[in-house]
Design a protein around this motif. Structure first.
Motif, PDB file in Angstrom:
ATOM      1  N   VAL A 168      30.264 -51.176 -26.957  1.00  0.00           N
ATOM      2  CA  VAL A 168      30.176 -51.225 -28.416  1.00  0.00           C
ATOM      3  C   VAL A 168      28.716 -51.235 -28.862  1.00  0.00           C
ATOM      4  CG1 VAL A 168      30.701 -52.626 -30.445  1.00  0.00           C
ATOM      5  CG2 VAL A 168      32.414 -52.340 -28.657  1.00  0.00           C
ATOM      6  N   ALA A 169      27.868 -51.983 -28.142  1.00  0.00           N
ATOM      7  CA  ALA A 169      26.444 -51.996 -28.490  1.00  0.00           C
ATOM      8  C   ALA A 169      25.849 -50.596 -28.395  1.00  0.00           C
ATOM      9  CB  ALA A 169      25.694 -52.963 -27.574  1.00  0.00           C
ATOM     10  N   LEU A 173      23.972 -48.069 -31.257  1.00  0.00           N
ATOM     11  CA  LEU A 173      22.704 -47.365 -31.110  1.00  0.00           C
ATOM     12  C   LEU A 173      22.892 -45.861 -31.198  1.00  0.00           C
ATOM     13  CD1 LEU A 173      21.183 -49.518 -28.226  1.00  0.00           C
ATOM     14  CD2 LEU A 173      20.709 -49.659 -30.674  1.00  0.00           C
ATOM     15  N   ALA A 174      23.998 -45.354 -30.684  1.00  0.00           N
ATOM     16  CA  ALA A 174      24.261 -43.913 -30.771  1.00  0.00           C
ATOM     17  C   ALA A 174      24.455 -43.486 -32.223  1.00  0.00           C
ATOM     18  CB  ALA A 174      25.497 -43.555 -29.948  1.00  0.00           C
ATOM     19  N   LEU A 175      25.148 -44.293 -33.005  1.00  0.00           N
ATOM     20  CA  LEU A 175      25.324 -43.976 -34.421  1.00  0.00           C
ATOM     21  C   LEU A 175      23.985 -43.973 -35.139  1.00  0.00           C
ATOM     22  CD1 LEU A 175      27.091 -43.486 -36.913  1.00  0.00           C
ATOM     23  CD2 LEU A 175      27.310 -45.970 -37.147  1.00  0.00           C
ATOM     24  N   VAL A 459      18.078 -45.999 -24.143  1.00  0.00           N
ATOM     25  CA  VAL A 459      19.127 -47.025 -24.156  1.00  0.00           C
ATOM     26  C   VAL A 459      20.459 -46.522 -23.618  1.00  0.00           C
ATOM     27  CG1 VAL A 459      18.080 -48.285 -26.060  1.00  0.00           C
ATOM     28  CG2 VAL A 459      19.735 -46.487 -26.558  1.00  0.00           C
ATOM     29  N   GLY A 460      20.601 -45.201 -23.444  1.00  0.00           N
ATOM     30  CA  GLY A 460      21.813 -44.685 -22.840  1.00  0.00           C
ATOM     31  C   GLY A 460      22.546 -43.721 -23.737  1.00  0.00           C
ATOM     32  N   LYS A 461      23.588 -43.110 -23.184  1.00  0.00           N
ATOM     33  CA  LYS A 461      24.409 -42.160 -23.922  1.00  0.00           C
ATOM     34  C   LYS A 461      25.865 -42.604 -23.868  1.00  0.00           C
ATOM     35  CE  LYS A 461      21.613 -37.976 -23.494  1.00  0.00           C
ATOM     36  NZ  LYS A 461      21.593 -36.570 -23.064  1.00  0.00           N
TER      37      LYS A 461
END
Length: 482
Positions: A168-169, A173-175, A459-461
């Protein structure tokens, strides 16, 4: 007479005190699992604060009054031209897909709490008659296998909840990254549409002048057709630019979660300026592996699966096990007390299939965690390379090409005033200068998009996290009752 369950272990305590002690133990263990005050939302807030900034606000709309507060805050942000940071804030508050992701926290926590609680104890009562004899049968039983596996199940489910919080975190960040990119594209599309409109106006003026000059015989058909072609191309480019502007704005509107009158929000006229210097990230791979949430989620998933494997091996022979008290009374005989044992014989199912499945799932999670780490290194290198290239290109457009085109335009204007060139040469030069400005806008747009991609790569995908899959629930790992 006592009837046993289909399979299980039934023990009759020798005194009511033992039954009371057993009930107290069951109630104590069942009360260990409880809900957190915020469903784990504060964990998500803390995980994203370092990347979003302390000014960013997250809100989970769990009650109607929460929606009212969010709507009021969004209205305040939309009351003025929407900057990049303000657009991100609106999306974080108002995007319904993100609110649905927050609900995963509550759903998973409810499952974790349920896994940490024992099933309700069972009570049986029977009345049997044999002639004038009446026999009453009473029994109290609890799932002892669940009691034995409870600590393991709680640890496994806690890790699954932690993985959901990581996921969820990362969606938060993706949004934020997608909103930044959509905002950049929308503002850049607006700038490009305005400059394309200027190009069309210049081409229209040239085409009209060519038509009039051809009427008086000062222009041949080839020159007139060439100017008319410039105008037709400019009109087509303007139509495309306006369509791109509408599409980019709608993409941003969807991410912001806006509808109705809210869709009339205003955007700035131009993109932010290029930073004076690009970021220097010499140890970017180590930084990414230390803070990428998809890597952490994949690692947590592998650890949870490993614990599930241990749970499967522990419970492979203890599949159904019950502890109970039995007390029978009759009107013609003394009360019966004692104990009976019922045990399931593992003649056909020794639990080997469950163990083999758990081992396969664990190796799968291990390889996917390694793949996530390898991809993370590559993605962050690629994102940083694209970021540096975009900065260099945007600076070259700003410092070299646009000033050079401006100097050429100034020189041509001097020549036109001195009657050394005609109006059509001046119009062609104006079109070239506007095209260079459009190129600078595109380069600046590409830079800000590349920066958003770099921030996300650190931070990742979400796709990588989804590929890793959630941790296997304890029940599927061969826990009690399967």
């Amino acid at each position: 007479m006592t009837r046993l369950p289909t399979s299980g272990l039934v023990v009759a305590p020798s005194s009511p005190a033992r039954l009371g002690g057993l009930a107290a133990l069951v109630l104590t263990l069942a009360g260990c699992a409880s809900f957190s005050p915020d469903g784990g939302f504060e964990t998500v807030r803390q995980a994203t604060a370092g990347h979003l900034g302390t000014a960013a606000e997250l809100a989970w709309a769990r009650q109607p009054e929460d929606l009212d507060r969010i709507e009021q805050r969004v209205a305040e942000l939309l009351a003025r031209p929407l900057g990049m940071d303000e657009a991100v804030q609106v999306a974080l508050l108002n995007n319904r897909g993100l609110q649905a992701a927050y609900a995963d926290l509550g759903i998973t926590e409810a499952e974790v709490v349920q896994a940490g609680r024992l099933p309700n104890p069972g009570f049986s009562f029977g009345r049997l008659t044999k002639g004038d004899e009446i026999e009453l049968e009473r029994g109290l039983h609890v799932d002892l296998a669940r009691l034995i596996a409870l600590p393991l199940v709680q640890r496994v489910e806690a890790r699954r909840l932690e993985q959901v919080r990581h996921t969820v975190a990362m969606q938060v960040l993706a949004l934020a990254a997608d909103t930044r990119k959509a905002w950049v594209q929308a503002v850049a599309a607006g700038e490009s549409a305005r400059y394309s409109r200027q190009v069309m106006q210049a081409a229209e003026a040239g085409a009209e002048l060519a038509r009039r000059m051809a009427q008086v015989g000062n222009f041949n058909k080839l020159q007139q057709a060439r100017e008319q072609g410039f105008y037709a191309d400019a009109a087509l480019n303007l139509a495309r630019a306006e369509q791109q502007q509408r599409a980019a704005r709608e993409r941003l509107t969807r991410l912001l979660g806006l509808w109705g009158a809210q869709t009339g929000f205003e955007l700035p006229q131009r993109l932010p300026d290029l930073p004076p210097q690009p970021r220097e990230l010499p140890d970017i791979e180590r930084t990414a592996l230390a803070q990428r949430l998809d890597v952490a989620a994949a690692r947590a998933g592998a650890e949870a699966t490993a614990r599930n494997l241990g749970l499967t091996r522990t419970t492979r022979f203890i599949n159904v096990l019950e502890l109970g008290g039995v007390r029978n009374s009759s009107n013609e005989a003394p009360t019966q007390k004692g104990w009976e044992i019922g045990l399931e014989l593992p003649l056909f199912d020794w639990g080997g299939a469950r163990v083999a499945r758990a081992e396969g799932v664990y190796m799968q999670a291990l390889h996917r965690a390694a793949e996530t780490a390898i991809n993370a290194r590559s993605e962050v290198r690629e994102a940083y390379g694209a970021y540096r290239s975009a900065w260099d290109i945007a600076r070259h457009q700003r410092d070299e090409i646009v000033p050079l085109k401006a100097r050429i335009a100034e020189e041509n204007l001097l020549r036109y005033n001195g009657m050394l060139i005609g109006v059509f040469e001046l119009l062609a030069d104006a079109r070239s200068q506007i095209a260079s400005v459009n190129g600078a806008i595109d380069a600046l747009r590409d830079f800000w998009i590349a920066q958003a991609d770099l921030d996300m790569a650190l931070v990742g995908k979400p796709s990588l996290s989804a590929a890793a899959g959630p941790a296997m629930p304890a029940a599927e790992a061969g826990g009690p009752g399967h």
